[in-house]
Scaffold this motif. Structure first.
Motif, PDB file in Angstrom:
ATOM      1  N   ALA A 207      20.657-106.796 -45.825  1.00 15.41           N
ATOM      2  CA  ALA A 207      19.722-106.438 -44.756  1.00 15.41           C
ATOM      3  C   ALA A 207      19.574-104.923 -44.649  1.00 15.41           C
ATOM      4  CB  ALA A 207      20.211-107.021 -43.428  1.00 15.41           C
ATOM      5  N   LEU A 208      20.673-104.195 -44.798  1.00 20.27           N
ATOM      6  CA  LEU A 208      20.594-102.734 -44.781  1.00 20.27           C
ATOM      7  C   LEU A 208      19.728-102.220 -45.926  1.00 20.27           C
ATOM      8  CD1 LEU A 208      24.299-101.779 -43.939  1.00 20.27           C
ATOM      9  CD2 LEU A 208      22.296-101.531 -42.449  1.00 20.27           C
TER      10      LEU A 208
ATOM     11  N   ARG B  52      17.311-103.800 -47.476  1.00 17.39           N
ATOM     12  CA  ARG B  52      15.900-104.135 -47.252  1.00 17.39           C
ATOM     13  C   ARG B  52      15.242-103.194 -46.253  1.00 17.39           C
ATOM     14  NH1 ARG B  52      17.843-109.507 -47.192  1.00 17.39           N
ATOM     15  NH2 ARG B  52      17.735-109.492 -44.904  1.00 17.39           N
ATOM     16  N   HIS B  53      16.001-102.656 -45.333  1.00 15.37           N
ATOM     17  CA  HIS B  53      15.449-101.762 -44.324  1.00 15.37           C
ATOM     18  C   HIS B  53      15.604-100.287 -44.697  1.00 15.37           C
ATOM     19  CE1 HIS B  53      15.813-105.514 -42.002  1.00 15.37           C
ATOM     20  NE2 HIS B  53      14.866-105.006 -41.213  1.00 15.37           N
ATOM     21  N   GLY B  54      15.878-100.035 -45.967  1.00 16.47           N
ATOM     22  CA  GLY B  54      15.917 -98.663 -46.447  1.00 16.47           C
ATOM     23  C   GLY B  54      17.219 -97.938 -46.205  1.00 16.47           C
TER      24      GLY B  54
END
Length: 409
Positions: A334-335, A337-339
């Motif tokens: 998740a980190l 994917r969010h840059g």
């Protein structure tokens, strides 16, 4: 590869045999090393000895035992028969050699008042102060006796270690006089000697003290060195760590059983006139540090064995690792994917996961070693912190490699 096949494919049979021998000897010597360190650092250290036993001044069983001893000593020191004859002579009656109803009444009265005075004294703040001071003097002098010297309130009298109760009896005498019993001033100032260790116990204690005093310095170091050498020499270190943890936990469990049996034997062998509750309180206070150390190291050994097992190839271990990694993997993905990818750092952690995790566990072990007076809760706290750090590292690795949750690890 299964757990059994990993242990079979050890290679270097000489190194493996030597590593196993060192680890086995270290496991067997661990309880001895713990006991020797306790005897040297806790029992033979006056400050720690006093700190361990000083709280007993507030123990009800100890207070009852001491007050009974003080009251009996005060009553025995008074010549009731002589006082009775003096009283009869003042009344114009003939002496009766200290017998008769007057003597009995005076004896009962003195006993009751002495009991009240002794109980009031042991419940006062003054008793706690005198108790602590008496412990310090007695312990310091007892060490001199064990080392072959003779000084202080405790001395080697005819091969026995005896304690002078004079200061406490003096307080009871003052209390009796203050209550209006002037004849209590006749209680003499002679020493009231109480045998702590008998002749046979003193000889045994002197021999044991010399042995433990020496072993308490070098034996714990030898045990640690043997563990380290055994693990370093092993061709496959993880199985050796696993069995080292299991072996240490078992030997420390045996030490705990020995302490429990010794306590029961000690209490069963007490003379009838000795308070079992007071003796149990003293025993528990004296071996309290040894018990805590045994439990702490035992839990640490179990934690080491579990960690070594979970790092292995057995199916339960891989399934557990896979289940525990689901959350960190999803968090890392998740980190990413969010840059917020961890880049080369995450890739480095992922590529060298084994050494990084081993260093994390080693730092946890060092933390436990430098912890001042660790307990079972200290071990559990360190385990939780290590697990959290590993989870964070797993998330960092996942964020660096931009991977999703794997179906197999």
């Amino acid at each position: 590869m299964s757990e059994a096949s990993e242990q079979v494919r050890t290679g270097h049979p000489v190194r493996f045999t030597l590593a196993c021998l060192l680890v086995v000897l270290a496991c067997l010597l661990t309880p001895v090393a713990v006991t020797a360190a306790w005897a040297r650092n806790e029992v033979a250290d006056t400050d720690r000895f006093v700190a361990a036993l000083a709280p007993l001044s507030g123990n009800a069983a100890v207070q009852d035992a001491v007050s009974a001893r003080l009251a009996a000593a005060a009553v025995q020191a008074v010549d009731v028969g002589g006082l009775t004859d003096s009283l009869r002579e003042a009344l114009g009656l003939g002496p009766n050699n200290g017998s008769g109803p007057v003597s009995g009444s005076l004896q009962s009265l003195l006993t009751a008042v002495a009991d009240q005075a002794a109980q009031a004294f042991v419940a006062s703040d003054a008793f706690a102060v005198i108790w602590r001071d008496a412990l310090r003097i007695a312990h310091a002098s007892a060490l001199d006796v064990l080392e072959g010297k003779d000084s202080g309130t405790v001395s080697a009298d005819n091969g026995e270690v005896v304690l002078d109760l004079g200061p406490m009896i003096d307080r009871v005498r003052q209390s009796l006089v203050g209550r209006g019993f002037a004849f209590a001033s006749n209680i003499p100032d002679t020493d009231r000697r109480y045998v702590l260790v008998h002749r046979e116990g003193l000889r045994t204690g002197q021999d044991a003290f010399r042995s433990l005093d020496t072993a308490g310095v070098w034996l714990p170091i030898v045990v640690v060195v043997m563990f380290v050498l055994g693990v370093c020499l092993a061709p496959r270190r993880r199985p050796v760590l696993l069995w080292a943890g299991v072996g240490t936990a078992l030997t420390l469990l045996a030490l705990g059983i020995v302490l429990a049996v010794a306590r029961r034997t000690y209490l069963d062998d007490l003379p009838p006139e000795v308070s079992r509750d007071a003796a149990a309180a003293v025993y528990d206070a004296l071996v309290g540090f040894l018990r805590r150390t045994t439990r702490t190291l035992g839990v640490a050994a179990v934690a080491l064995a579990i960690a070594a097992f979970l790092a292995g190839p057995a199916r339960p271990a891989t399934a557990t690792r896979r289940a525990l990694a689901v959350g960190p993997d999803r968090a890392g993905a998740a980190l990413a994917r969010h840059g917020f990818g961890t880049g080369s750092v995450g890739a480095l952690v992922a590529a060298h996961r084994g050494p990084v995790y081993a260093v994390t566990g080693l730092l946890g072990g060092i933390w436990l070693c430098v912890w001042n007076d660790p307990t079972v809760w200290s071990v559990l706290l360190i385990v939780v912190v290590v697990v959290v750090v590993l989870a964070v590292l797993e998330a960092v690795a996942a964020a660096g490699t931009r991977r999703e949750v794997e179906t197999a690890r």
